[in-house]
Design a protein around this motif. Structure first.
Motif, PDB file in Angstrom:
ATOM      1  N   LYS A 133     -13.353 -35.862   6.232  1.00 39.11           N
ATOM      2  CA  LYS A 133     -13.517 -36.569   4.974  1.00 39.11           C
ATOM      3  C   LYS A 133     -14.986 -36.493   4.584  1.00 39.11           C
ATOM      4  N   THR A 175     -17.786 -35.280   0.973  1.00 37.80           N
ATOM      5  CA  THR A 175     -17.947 -34.813  -0.406  1.00 37.80           C
ATOM      6  C   THR A 175     -18.878 -33.624  -0.415  1.00 37.80           C
ATOM      7  N   GLY A 198     -16.533 -31.166  -4.585  1.00 41.17           N
ATOM      8  CA  GLY A 198     -15.989 -32.499  -4.742  1.00 41.17           C
ATOM      9  C   GLY A 198     -15.487 -33.061  -3.428  1.00 41.17           C
ATOM     10  N   ARG A 199     -14.617 -34.007  -3.493  1.00 38.88           N
ATOM     11  CA  ARG A 199     -14.092 -34.688  -2.321  1.00 38.88           C
ATOM     12  C   ARG A 199     -13.188 -33.753  -1.537  1.00 38.88           C
ATOM     13  N   GLU A 232     -10.506 -33.894   1.495  1.00 38.83           N
ATOM     14  CA  GLU A 232      -9.701 -34.781   2.327  1.00 38.83           C
ATOM     15  C   GLU A 232      -8.255 -34.301   2.274  1.00 38.83           C
ATOM     16  N   GLU A 246     -12.402 -34.261 -12.621  1.00 41.87           N
ATOM     17  CA  GLU A 246     -13.093 -35.441 -12.115  1.00 41.87           C
ATOM     18  C   GLU A 246     -13.258 -36.509 -13.184  1.00 41.87           C
TER      19      GLU A 246
END
Length: 605
Positions: A54, A56, A60-61, A63, A103
């Motif tokens: 997990k 960024t 972007g993120r 996960e 986003e």
């Protein structure tokens, strides 16, 4: 992502060790040299650490979900133009297609409606901005060979332009309009089928698709069972079915037109019913109603007058008995229905031009031996022979509408035909300008016309979709009106002769009325017999000694008497009997007293 996972793996005391795969040991793998491969022993643990990552990053993120899907994945939609590229939007599983980065949409409720799915305009190959129709046949490829029947009659549906390889007609326009709606170009060539002297067989044209002579067939081809075994058909673009065409004549009104609404049997049963109702009401009212009494001649006239005056609800005699009123109420309801039906039928006969024909439908042709005409090349011939059992010798092939007219006018007695069996689409066009003929009976088959393609051809499905679009946007109807809409005889106020009102349509009403009469008579007879037994009890005791004829005559005389007279006479008789009994009692008392004095007794004491 991999660096974060390896770091977590080592922090947990993981060992970076490798081993040789046992499945490759001793295996001859040739030049691939798979024996030199090694397997990381901590692979499963490293996989779990990857899924637990997990963080960024630049994109972007990062996960993963329990199903090993990345959370909120986002992609750019790239338009490749020559050797360059152009971004025209984004896609994410949260917002779908959009022109703004996903986003910026995460903070808003998801909106996956079709109107919200947008991209910038695409530049297609060839610097075109118009959406291409899809794949296309190469110009050097073989064009579709489409068989088209060369018709002799009914050329409004399909015909070849003389001196050219072009075709025209209703079927051709429908085919052209449908193929233009396909999302890809279909080069094709129309190839005539037939000699132009006789109408070709539609079944034979479809059979040639299975042999590879044609790729498709276009024209007035009916969709029937045996043809669907040889080719794939599109959605029907016109409904059709076999009907019977026969000569008709106009029925003019005459002095006896008022008798035509009912059949002779219906007239007879109705007249008898009026008389029966009159007799039943007279029986129920005779003993208590002065309107139904008098000399025999007057009573007969009363029965006849009362019976037929109920037809107009103008009977002047009042019914007094309860049973009589019930019978009359049921009968007036029956008369109301019969009167309304007769009025409606007679109005139709006198105000609308009636047509009559000795042929009533396909049942008439099956039951007789008259010759029957059919269109040459039509499937109607096989249907009549195989399905309806009509002998082949009775069938007469006809080529054109001129042959239709001649055969029908000649009739079965002059080497003509009694009627013609053909598909409704042809017949409606034939009758549009020939008012001396008409469709008789009901349409006895249901089918339609479609375009045929070789089995498993994708064009059959796509053309069906195109035909449905033509039907929905009204183009199919406009093509129909262009070729098949003519000055029809249906504009005249005439119709085929209506069936006369049969007894079968009213037997339920007559049955109800008859049961009401029978039940009322049984109740009346029971009450009369009981009254007779009360007023003449000695008759029942002496029935064995008296003759049957005299007893019946006495009972009928009693039934003919007015009920008030019978009751009055019975009352006087009871009074006389009471007086006699009183006198007898007085005489008996006087005798007793006299006898007491003679014996020396005091009666009073």
């Amino acid at each position: 992502m991999l660096a974060h996972a390896i770091n977590a793996f080592l922090n947990e005391g993981g060992d970076l060790s490798f081993s040789k795969p046992s499945k490759f040991t001793g295996t001859d793998v040739g030049t691939l040299n798979l024996n030199s491969m090694s397997i990381f022993n901590g692979g499963k643990t490293l996989l779990h650490r990857i899924l637990d990552v997990k963080f960024t990053g630049i994109t972007g993120r990062v996960e993963f979900t329990p199903d090993r899907d990345i959370i909120r994945p986002a992609f750019e939609v790239i338009n490749i133009i020559g050797t360059g590229e152009r971004r025209i939007g984004y896609w994410s599983n949260y917002s779908g297609l959009s022109t703004v980065p996903p986003e910026s949409l995460y903070s808003k409720p998801p909106n996956r409606t079709s109107s919200n799915q947008k991209l910038y305009d695409v530049v297609w190959p060839g610097q075109a901005t118009q959406k291409p129709r899809g794949w296309a046949f190469p110009n050097s490829g073989r064009r579709l060979r489409i068989g088209v029947p060369r018709r002799v009659g009914y050329q409004e549906f399909v015909s070849q332009v003389e001196g050219t390889d072009m075709f025209r007609g209703y079927c051709v326009d429908v085919f052209t309009a449908a193929i233009n709606l396909l999302p890809y170009a279909v080069p094709y060539k129309l190839i005539p089928f037939g000699d132009g002297v006789t109408n070709p067989s539609g079944t034979e044209l479809v059979r040639l698709l299975s042999t590879g002579v044609f790729d498709a067939a276009m024209g007035d081809i009916a969709i029937i069972t045996n043809r669907t075994r040889m080719a794939d058909f599109t959605q029907p673009y016109i409904e059709s079915g076999l009907v019977v065409v026969a000569p008709v004549k106009k029925l003019n009104s005459n002095a006896w037109a008022f008798l035509r609404p009912f059949t002779p049997k219906m007239w007879c049963i109705t007249a008898v019913s009026f008389l029966v109702i009159g007799a039943v009401v007279w029986t129920l009212e005779h003993r208590i109603n002065d309107d139904f009494r008098g000399p025999p001649k007057r009573q007969i006239i009363t029965i006849l007058w009362f019976s037929f005056s109920t037809l107009f609800f103008s009977h002047r005699e009042n019914t007094v008995s309860t049973l009589g009123r019930i019978v009359l109420l049921v009968w007036l309801f029956v008369v109301l229905i019969i009167n309304s039906s007769y009025t409606a039928s007679l109005t139709s006969i006198l105000t609308v031009q009636q047509l009559s024909s000795p042929v009533k439908g396909i049942e008439t042709l099956i039951s007789n031996n008259d010759p029957i005409g059919y269109q040459q090349g039509s499937f109607a011939r096989n249907y009549l022979i195989e399905e309806l059992g009509i002998h082949e010798s009775r069938l007469v092939p006809l080529v054109s509408t001129e042959h239709y007219v001649k055969a029908l006018n000649d009739g079965p007695t002059n080497n003509g035909v009694a009627a013609i069996i053909d598909e409704r689409a042809y017949v409606e066009l034939f009758l549009s300008t020939r008012c001396e003929y008409s469709i008789v009976g009901q349409e006895f088959t249901k089918n339609g016309w479609g375009f045929a393609f070789q089995r498993d051809s994708p064009l059959a499905v796509d053309m069906s979709t195109a035909i449905l679009r033509l039907s929905e946007n009204g183009d199919l109807q406009r093509i129909h009106d262009k070729w098949l809409m003519k000055s029809a005889c249906t504009s005249q106020a005439s119709k085929f002769e209506v069936d006369r009102l049969q007894l079968g349509s009213f037997w339920g009403l007559f049955l109800i009325s008859g049961l009401a009469c029978l039940l009322a008579l049984l109740i009346y007879l029971f009450l009369t017999v009981r009254q007779y037994s009360k007023h003449y009890p000695e008759e029942l005791g002496s029935s064995e000694r008296s003759s049957r004829s005299s007893s019946l005559h006495r009972f009928l005389s009693f039934a003919d008497e007015k009920e008030e007279v019978v009751k009055s006479r019975s009352k006087r008789r009871r009074m006389q009997e009471a007086s006699v009994r009183s006198m007898n009692e007085e005489n008996s008392t006087g005798s007793s007293r006299k006898h007491g004095h003679d014996d020396g007794y005091d009666i009073n004491a």
